[in-house]
Motif scaffolding. Sequence first.
Motif, short mmCIF file in Angstrom:
data_model
loop_
_atom_site.label_atom_id
_atom_site.label_comp_id
_atom_site.label_asym_id
_atom_site.label_seq_id
_atom_site.Cartn_x
_atom_site.Cartn_y
_atom_site.Cartn_z
N LYS A 1086 39.12 39.04 55.23
CA LYS A 1086 39.51 40.13 56.11
C LYS A 1086 41.02 40.25 56.09
CE LYS A 1086 35.68 39.11 59.23
NZ LYS A 1086 35.47 37.71 59.37
N TYR A 1157 39.25 41.20 49.31
CA TYR A 1157 39.32 41.70 50.68
C TYR A 1157 38.34 42.84 50.84
CZ TYR A 1157 43.65 39.16 51.49
OH TYR A 1157 44.59 38.18 51.65
N ILE A 1160 37.81 46.74 57.18
CA ILE A 1160 37.86 46.18 58.53
C ILE A 1160 36.54 46.46 59.25
CG2 ILE A 1160 39.02 46.26 60.76
CD1 ILE A 1160 41.56 47.04 59.31
#
Length: 1834
Positions: A1086, A1157, A1160
Amino acid sequence: MMFTRQLLLLICMVSRIYSTSLDMSDYQLYRYEGTGFHRFTRDNNTGNIYIGAENSLILLSDDFNYVSKVSTCANGDDCNNINKVLVIDYNNNSLISCGGGNHGGCEARSLSTLEMYDGTAVENIVGMGNLSAVGFISLINKKEKIINEPTLWIASIDSESAKSRMLATRRLDPSNPFAFIDDIKIQAAYNERDSIQYVTGFYHKEFNYFVSNRENQARISRICETGELSAFSEIFLRCVDSNFDYEIVQAMKVELIGSTLASALNLTVPQKVFFGVFTTEDLSNSALCMFTLNEIEEAFFKAINGCYTSGSPYVLGYVDGAECSENNVREELLKIYMCEGSNLRVKYSQGTLAESAYSQPVLQYANYMTSISVAVEENNTIAFLGTYHGKLIKVHIHNGSAAREYETLALDEGFPVRALSLLDATSTNLTILTENKLLKIRVESCTHYTSCSECVGLNDGGGDPYCGWCTLENRCSRLSECFTDAWIVSGSNKCISISGTAPEFLPITKWVNEKISLDITQLPSNQIYTCKLGGTAVKTHRLTGGQINLACDSFTQAPILQEGEVANYSLISVYSNLTGVDIVSTRFTFYNCSAIKSCYECVTSFDCDWCPLGHKCTHTESTPCGEKDITVKDDADCPRLVPQSKYPLLHSGKSKEIVIEASHLPIVTNYICVVDDDEANPIQATRNSNSSITCNSSMYKYSDEVQEKNITLKVAWNNSNYIDYQFIVTLYKCSVGQPDCSTCLSSLSTPPVYNCSWCNRGGCVYASDCVEADIPSSCPAPVVNEIVPNVLATSSDVEDVDHIQLNGTDLGKYVNEVEIDVGGKPCKIINESFVVGRSVSCCAPAFANEGQQWVNVTVAGQSTVVFDIPLNYQRPILSSISPAEGIMAGGTDVIIKGEKLNFETINVYINTSICGVESKNSTHIVCKTGAHETNACYEVTVTFGFVEKHVPDRFCYRANPKIFDYNPKKSINAGGRVITVYGSDFQYVQDARMRVTKGSDQFFYCNCKNKTASSMICDSPIISDSSSRRKRQATKGDELSVTFILDGLELNSAGLTYFPNPVYFNFTDKSVYNSFVDDDGFYLLKDSDTYFFLYGLDITLASDVEDVSVFIGETELTVIEIAMTHVKVQLSSEKYDATLVSAKHNNIHKVFGDIKYPGIDYIVMLIIICTLLVFIIIISIIAIRYKYRTSQIKNEVKNILLEMDELEKTVKDEARQAIADLTLGLTDLTEDLKGVGMPFLSHRDYACSMLFTGFEVIPDSVEIDERDEDQRENTALLKFSKLLMDRQFLLAFIRMINNNDQITIREKGNFASLLTVAMIVENKLEYLTDILEILLKEYIEDHMYSKKAKQVLIRNETVTEKLLSNWIALSMYNYLKFHAAFPLYLLYQAIKCRIQMGPVDAVTNFSTHSLSIDHILPSGIEGEEISLVVLLNDEDGEQIEVTVLTCDSISQVKTKLLDGMYKNRPFSARPKIDELDLEWRNGRNGHLVLNDRDNNSLRSGNWQKINTLTDFGVQNRSVVALIARKSVVNVDVQGDVVSPTSPYFSKGQGYQNVVLTEIQFDFQPEEGISYYHLVKDDDSAAPRDLRSEVRKEFKRGQTIQYKRKKMIKEVHFPRLVSTKETIQRYVDDMFKAIVKTPNNTHKVPLAIKYLFDLFDKEGGKHEVDSSILKTWKNHSFLARFWVPVITHPNFIFDIAQMRPVEVALDIISRTFLDSCSAVKIKFTKESPVNRLLYTKEIESYRKLVDSFYSSVSNMPDCNRKELVEELDIACQNFSGLFSKSSTLYHLYSYAEEHKAKLLKVLRDEVEVENNMADTLKEISDVLKTPKDKNGQMH
């Protein structure tokens, strides 16, 4: 002259009796270490010890615990203040200390704190610096009065003063400290004041004495106690013999001597004698001398008389004001004026050297003795001598000129012993001061001696005079510690021993009913003894009037002789019936004649005869030889071959008859000869006569390629009946080892007796095998094949340059035939290196110039042979050496550079140390340095043959490196862990390596790098891991030995523990990473993440953060932390997309996968908000509830206050009563316990209690095991017994039982106890110990893996746990019986006495003086104490008085009467109460039998009251009697009065492990009736531990009911405290006995030391902390053994345990457990009342336990031999008590019942399972049905 003296002294030393040198661990009690110690003293009131050190004073307690330390420097911490005087002023309660610092000052200090009293520091009292001084305190006694204040006497020298004091007296008045009284001064002109050395000072018999050395001569001075200093007188002390003059006195003591020495010195009574240690002037030798008081006084009288009558020769010239007169004074007046010198103008006298006090040395020592102390033990005088080198010498003084040194102890190697003192009145301990240590040791270590001969010094002239052999206890002890009179004093020339048996031995066929008589020397008389034959006690008779002491019944069984075994022995021992200890033993031999196959062995062994024709050995008393046979009784008559004087020679392959001389050959015809035991190819033989036999012609040959070989010929008849001895023939071959003519014909290589010849066509052959035409007239010309070396150095300085060796053939038969020259110069032959025909060496001559030289050889004058390759002579050049330094241990590779260095023979020397040449060429020589003892630089020499050349540079040896430590000490198997090694002098090391050793033959190495002077780095080596059991290795690891190899130095260091490699999981393993990874195996990050995790197993077993490196791509990340299952990694700010993650863990490289990554996740924000809302709502609800509860509590407080008022009065009453009980109870209890004895259980009863309590199956005893077993059953049981002796089988068997859920815990425990007994009857307790160790290690390992370290041994559910309990119980028997049991028995009796002082409810077992709040009677129970007169005999009126209570039940009264009548007797030796009636007598005919229940007993509904004495109206001093129970009570039949001597009851009831009963009455309870005694209760909530029909109802008198709703039981707490304080000292004594610190007189069993060491070792492997280790020891020993023994003393004593006593003991045992807890228990007001009783004592008990554990840990390592001996003793204690067959049957029943599972375990764990399975099947076929619990076959 000096050499002669040294030689004579050495002869004197050698002639002394041998002294034993022992280890300090045998003696040491306490120890304190520091530096700069000079003297010490002890406070006789408190026992505190004060040490005077340099610049400080130290205060220790009596047990050497540090109390305080103060500086004695007025300014700063270093003032060179050497303590010179240290004495105690008891009048003023102060410590006087004087030193050379602070301007020679003295000061007075507090004895308790060492704080200096204000104003007491006074300067200029003693000399400054190192000048000597002594001081002591005594009273000045004037004739007209005694001055009570103490006076300080100081003798000192001050070289700085023009007219310094040498002696002064000072007052010790605190108001005027050290006030001057008087002094004696040295003359200012005296220049030898520095030679004055004061040694000591003391008061003795009206005089004050000072001992000193002046001008290198020992002297002693004295002053009368009147304090008149002018009467000061000085004499010489001479300690001399014919060869030595010991001029210097080093120490002196005045001590009392023993009566033996007093008699030798012609003293009528023992008195004090002056003992002195003297040395020669050069301090090289020393001696011990004695002076009697008469000798000292006579010398002083001569000195004073001379000063009065002869004038100047007797003036003490160096003292200021000395004068003598020439008056004629009568002797009787002189004695009056001896202390009044100034009255007759005499002052300060001295004796002449000729009138010295003389003494002859009693002991001389080739070293420097420094101190002395003397003691007396049993009339012996013993001297303790300290030496300059830190040793203690113990000496037994015999007379005025002889002493025996019997022991030497190393105290503080290299440091002088400054002082010795026997500070305690009993002379048990010796306190010793050295420069760095204060020690308290025992004066003896009798327990060190394990045999009588060692103890009394049977073989070395006497043992320790403190010790003697305590015969009936079979141990060495002091006389005071031997509990019997049979004590053999040290120095005795006899010990108890069995000097002979009759018969001496027995045949195995005739041992039945053969009685054994023993001749025992030193057997104490007036004792009863029992023989133990083969471990079994048999009937024994004591004989008198002859040499034979004891007659024993026959053996019950003989030892088993294996097939072919001639003899075996069985042990005969004798034990004392008084002590139950085996006091002497011997081996008794059984033999089997039929097993002997040789005539010589037969007739020379035992009582056997030989039958020649039968070829057998038989017992003497039988006549098995046939009618035609003869009986041979003497070895001279045996058939045998005559021993040879030489061996005949025979060429291999030749046939020949061999005649052998013999004697007494049997007259038979079928003889054979057997060659080298080849019975398959015998040679026929012919008997020539009785003394000769011929082996027929046969070819004898051998195939081995050796020149000679011996063969053996044995003669037999009937194929297998061999004649004694054998005949040897030497075979040889001419062809072996003779390759050429020279070797064949030389007598040096071929003995002439071989008759070999050189044959042109056959080589070297037997002479007859070569025709004459092939025999050459001379040997061929020599052939030279090589010359070594062929390069030599030129030289003009030596005659020969090197040895050269010529190798070839036919180089001569003898060395004198060979001549060699080199370049025309002769080469001197080296005779020693000549090898016939093959090699010849000579010394090559020197040539000054380089070049080639030819070699010529001439043999036996034949033509010269020139070798076709010349010798090369060249000149070597040396230029440099590198490196030029290395360590002293050697091993440095040195390169020497130069030119023309390619020589064959090169040696390199550094000084005298060889540098081993490893390689060389024309320009370099590489050698490895050897070890050297000196750290210095030396010249390097290279030798080329005999030519020496020197290297221009020098080589320097440097100090060897040292290794102090290394870290870390753990590694994974893959290695590569960075290990930092710390030490010194690493900079000189060339090659550093680390070696790890696994097992005995696996070595793993790694190189070390980054060396500095003090450290280096090594990567742990990779080791092979063959372990298939990861679980166990992961918990404990494998500790492997580590060696650091530094060039030529090997240094062993602490072990390195290896653990399995960690296992890491890839990102693709979704079961591990879960939501952290996606389906494609990417690790998802994250935006907020600053770290991520890598998962695995066993990561931190042997690793830290520094060992793990993590990479993303090529970028290394920071590892934040590592744990057992994960690695936490710090992320950088850089974003990673599909980048590979990898890690390096030491030598392990791991790739995990990719990382990236994602987007969100806003769902998380919503979850957080919802959580906060829920939290706010919960807080609101709690606030409302709190307000409501506060109001409710206020109302409850008001009610509690009202109840407290009601309780106040009750509490006051209880407190008053408790105080009264405590005051009276202490006195009463002390009286009641007088004369208490200890009825300890017998061996079998103890074993049954400790091993089989609670179990149904118990083996039969040997006494009742009379079944006539089937032979097949016996064989089967024997096989099963052998299986149990197989370690693999037994371990498999136990593991099967342990892991079988179908077997109950009780059955497992029963199995463990049966197995223990089986080991006892087999005398295999050592084997059981080894098995138990294996099981314990596995048990601990399993608990560690399950993370249950604290639960180790907390239960008793497995075979392992019960085996440990049994093992401890057996090992502790002797220790328990002779050391620790008696305090426990006293405690039991104390509690019993205390409880019986007050009412005890016979139904509920509640008591007034209970120690438990839950079992205490309420106050108000009436019970008056009265005395009953108990009639013991109707005829003579014998009677005793017994105290009882009027509220006692009749059964309670009978119990108390029996306690009084049978005091100190075992419970089993007295009758039961239900066999007796209590008869109350009033007048001649008034007889009333009292019972617990009768027709008049009070009854209400279904409740009936138990009768008490009050109910019958029995008054004080009523006469009662115990009579045998009648069938009908109170009829007119005269009953028999019972007493301890009554014949009907004399044998008692027999021992039983009495089970605790709640109710004990003399009637059978009726069904439906509830009985009560003092209280009853209709409440249904009765305690669980009462019978269901019993309910509590407390009564005041007999009418008032107790309402429990308002009663708080804690109000009785004062009464608990009263009981607790009454018995407290017995509780303390018991705890101290249980955890008594081991020392030389009190040793814990080695089994406990062995067990604790095992726990320490396992704890170290598993890295558990000390609290866990303490928990293991608590669970294994204190909780497992001592707590059951404390709670149930009837396990070890023959008693019937009362329930109220058990309740109290249960609380005490709980206290014991709290005291042993590894973690300190915090008690609060909420803690149970019973546990609060001992909160104050628990802390002191904890210290006892900790001290016990620490002392056991500090004991010397457990010696295996001593442990086995102790286990053997434990085994002997219980041998012969259980039936072997019964035990094996019961054990086998487990194997039979679970045979399938057992076989499976065998297949899984044991490699030879088939053999074991077959054996089990064979056993099962015989014992198809196992026995039931009683040992019977179904």
